[in-house]
Design a protein around this motif. Structure first.
Motif, mmCIF file in Angstrom:
data_model
loop_
_atom_site.group_PDB
_atom_site.id
_atom_site.type_symbol
_atom_site.label_atom_id
_atom_site.label_comp_id
_atom_site.label_asym_id
_atom_site.label_seq_id
_atom_site.Cartn_x
_atom_site.Cartn_y
_atom_site.Cartn_z
ATOM 1 N N HIS A 222 -5.671 8.462 8.046
ATOM 2 C CA HIS A 222 -5.167 8.043 6.319
ATOM 3 C C HIS A 222 -5.924 7.853 5.080
ATOM 4 C CE1 HIS A 222 -2.231 6.047 8.907
ATOM 5 N NE2 HIS A 222 -3.155 5.389 9.860
ATOM 6 N N HIS B 8 -0.124 5.045 1.389
ATOM 7 C CA HIS B 8 -0.778 6.374 2.515
ATOM 8 C C HIS B 8 -0.069 7.615 2.579
ATOM 9 C CE1 HIS B 8 0.860 6.201 6.513
ATOM 10 N NE2 HIS B 8 2.152 6.028 5.703
ATOM 11 N N THR C 110 0.485 -1.377 -0.367
ATOM 12 C CA THR C 110 -0.282 0.146 -0.479
ATOM 13 C C THR C 110 0.819 1.167 -0.044
ATOM 14 O OG1 THR C 110 0.144 -0.105 1.599
ATOM 15 C CG2 THR C 110 -1.905 -0.899 1.474
ATOM 16 N N TYR D 184 -6.887 0.019 9.030
ATOM 17 C CA TYR D 184 -6.047 -0.319 8.183
ATOM 18 C C TYR D 184 -6.011 -0.973 7.246
ATOM 19 C CZ TYR D 184 -2.426 1.591 4.951
ATOM 20 O OH TYR D 184 -1.739 1.835 4.222
ATOM 21 N N ILE E 294 -5.363 6.091 2.074
ATOM 22 C CA ILE E 294 -4.942 4.459 1.416
ATOM 23 C C ILE E 294 -5.055 4.118 0.095
ATOM 24 C CG2 ILE E 294 -4.514 2.126 1.982
ATOM 25 C CD1 ILE E 294 -5.749 2.684 4.121
ATOM 26 N N GLN E 295 -4.146 3.760 -0.838
ATOM 27 C CA GLN E 295 -3.824 3.116 -1.918
ATOM 28 C C GLN E 295 -3.892 2.567 -2.142
ATOM 29 O OE1 GLN E 295 -1.175 5.237 -5.060
ATOM 30 N NE2 GLN E 295 -3.662 5.067 -6.348
ATOM 31 N N THR F 260 -8.082 3.889 -4.344
ATOM 32 C CA THR F 260 -7.665 4.306 -3.170
ATOM 33 C C THR F 260 -9.196 4.773 -1.999
ATOM 34 O OG1 THR F 260 -7.032 6.149 -4.480
ATOM 35 C CG2 THR F 260 -7.093 7.107 -2.667
ATOM 36 N N THR F 261 -9.054 5.174 -1.054
ATOM 37 C CA THR F 261 -9.713 5.288 -0.378
ATOM 38 C C THR F 261 -11.081 6.229 -0.094
ATOM 39 O OG1 THR F 261 -8.596 5.868 1.767
ATOM 40 C CG2 THR F 261 -9.164 3.649 1.573
ATOM 41 N N ALA G 259 -7.583 -1.490 3.002
ATOM 42 C CA ALA G 259 -7.029 -1.368 2.492
ATOM 43 C C ALA G 259 -7.690 -2.975 1.333
ATOM 44 C CB ALA G 259 -5.433 -2.108 2.898
ATOM 45 N N SER H 137 1.678 14.672 3.462
ATOM 46 C CA SER H 137 1.705 13.042 4.404
ATOM 47 C C SER H 137 2.886 13.369 5.292
ATOM 48 C CB SER H 137 2.266 11.875 3.787
ATOM 49 O OG SER H 137 2.376 10.558 4.682
#
Length: 182
Positions: free
Chosen positions: A132, A54, A52, A108, A134-135, A120-121, A112, A84
């Motif tokens: 976060h 993030h 991931t 997390y 997340i990708q 992505t989220t 994911a 980030s």
């Protein structure tokens, strides 16, 4: 003979030894049948290796703003380098690399696992570290070891859980009385 510090240590060692023996005795009393052991094995989730990226942010509003920028076409890696707060992955465009799902914070991992690679989220994910975005780069299931290979370790884990539950029950039912010195 012995000073008060030595006497206190001897008494502490004696009480610790008694407590350890009691815990061992309770553990020996626990009966776990084959069916129960097999059911526990079957319920254990399949482990995954997650790769991931993030973007870690301090608050939800900042994370939502980052998601909005991503939706407008901003590259994930560029945004991670800019925003980030994770010093370990920031320079790599938020890439934290491959990790077992069990090694990551539960929210997390859950977020994911719900993504498809490249996605992505849509909403920020909160963990103890912050918020976060997340990708998911990739996900790889890790096959469970055979039941026979984990039987003893799983049995010991279940015994430990039952002994710990018994200790917790005693702690909750204990009545503590504070005595004042005369």
């Amino acid at each position: 003979r012995h000073g008060p510090a030595v006497q206190a240590e001897i008494e502490w060692l004696y009480k610790t030894s008694l407590a350890q023996r009691l815990l061992q005795q309770w553990g020996a009393e626990v009966q776990i049948g084959e069916t129960e052991l097999r059911q526990r094995y079957d319920r254990e989730p399949v482990e995954v290796e997650l790769d991931t990226r993030h973007i870690l942010l301090a608050d939800e509003a900042s994370a939502r703003a980052a998601i909005a920028q991503l939706k407008r076409g901003r590259p994930f890696a560029a945004l991670a380098r800019e925003l980030s707060q994770d010093g370990g992955s920031k320079a790599q465009g938020g890439h934290i690399g491959k990790q077992l799902g069990s090694e990551l914070a539960a929210p997390y991992t859950a977020a994911a696992r719900a993504l498809r690679p490249g996605a992505t989220t849509e909403t920020p994910v909160q963990t103890e570290f912050g918020w976060h975005v997340i990708q998911l780069v990739s996900v790889k299931p890790i096959p469970k070891p055979p039941f026979e290979q984990v039987r003893q370790g799983l049995r010991q884990q279940m015994v430990n859980e039952r002994v710990e539950a018994r200790v917790q029950a005693l702690r909750q039912s204990a009545r503590v009385q504070v005595l004042k010195a005369p």
